[in-house]
Design a protein around this motif. Structure first.
Motif, PDB file in Angstrom:
ATOM      1  N   THR A  68       1.089  -1.271   0.035  1.00  0.00           N
ATOM      2  CA  THR A  68       0.113  -0.701   0.419  1.00  0.00           C
ATOM      3  C   THR A  68       0.793   0.925   0.290  1.00  0.00           C
ATOM      4  N   THR A  69       1.840   1.570   0.830  1.00  0.00           N
ATOM      5  CA  THR A  69       2.811   2.289   1.145  1.00  0.00           C
ATOM      6  C   THR A  69       3.284   2.556  -0.438  1.00  0.00           C
ATOM      7  N   LEU A  70       4.086   1.907  -1.010  1.00  0.00           N
ATOM      8  CA  LEU A  70       4.495   1.367  -2.714  1.00  0.00           C
ATOM      9  C   LEU A  70       3.457   2.242  -3.806  1.00  0.00           C
ATOM     10  N   MET A  71       2.578   1.796  -3.349  1.00  0.00           N
ATOM     11  CA  MET A  71       1.290   2.205  -4.958  1.00  0.00           C
ATOM     12  C   MET A  71       0.638   3.840  -4.027  1.00  0.00           C
ATOM     13  N   HIS A  72       0.998   4.281  -3.206  1.00  0.00           N
ATOM     14  CA  HIS A  72       0.358   5.951  -2.927  1.00  0.00           C
ATOM     15  C   HIS A  72       2.328   6.844  -2.836  1.00  0.00           C
ATOM     16  N   SER A  73       3.013   6.013  -3.499  1.00  0.00           N
ATOM     17  CA  SER A  73       4.243   6.460  -3.831  1.00  0.00           C
ATOM     18  C   SER A  73       4.362   7.649  -4.842  1.00  0.00           C
ATOM     19  N   ARG A  74       4.731   8.956  -4.872  1.00  0.00           N
ATOM     20  CA  ARG A  74       3.855   9.748  -5.395  1.00  0.00           C
ATOM     21  C   ARG A  74       5.942   9.921  -6.291  1.00  0.00           C
ATOM     22  N   MET A  75       5.875   9.588  -7.281  1.00  0.00           N
ATOM     23  CA  MET A  75       7.193  10.410  -7.733  1.00  0.00           C
ATOM     24  C   MET A  75       7.224  11.929  -8.915  1.00  0.00           C
TER      25      MET A  75
END
Length: 150
Positions: A68-75
């Motif tokens: 979930t944290t990875l999927m919400h990571s904005r780049m």
């Protein structure tokens, strides 16, 4: 399997991508997917499995909190837009934090709006490319906002 109305607009669009639609008197065209898409335009699901996916954002049962944290990571890329995270878009609606996804293809239309603070997701999936999923969700959200329910 997608279906589209046999209208001049749809026939024109299909001709531009070189899809043979055949002739017939049916008011609908059957849109069989024959290309091996992956990712956003290649995801097929049932409502039951989609519910499991949606519940994962708070339960973390499918892949853990790290996912979930990875999927919400904005780049940050070489353009000014900075609210995308793996196809999810962060923003607001009616003053509430919203994470949304919009997708459409030759045979489908989809829109999902998730309000994490309210633990609410509103979605519309259509197997009609002219299904206007985003507009349907927006109409429902407007009703929820005006009624003070969101």
């Amino acid at each position: 399997i997608g279906y589209a109305p046999r209208s001049p607009e749809i026939l024109r669009d299909l001709d531009s991508v070189k899809i043979a639609v055949g002739s017939g008197s049916s008011a609908w065209l059957r849109m069989n997917r024959v290309s091996p898409h992956f990712g956003g335009s290649g995801v097929f699901t049932t409502v039951h499995d989609w519910l499991k996916w949606d519940r994962n954002w708070t339960s973390h049962q499918l892949a853990g909190k790290e996912f979930t944290t990875l999927m919400h990571s904005r780049m940050k890329f070489d353009h000014p837009k900075d609210n995308d995270a793996f196809g999810l878009v962060f923003g607001e609606y009616g003053g509430r934090s919203r994470i949304w996804f919009s997708g459409a293809d030759l045979d489908a239309s989809a829109y999902v709006a998730r309000f994490p603070d309210q633990r609410l997701t509103v979605c519309c999936f259509s197997n009609n490319p002219a299904g206007q999923s985003e507009q349907h969700v927006a109409s429902l959200l407007d009703v929820l906002v005006s009624a003070g329910m969101l």
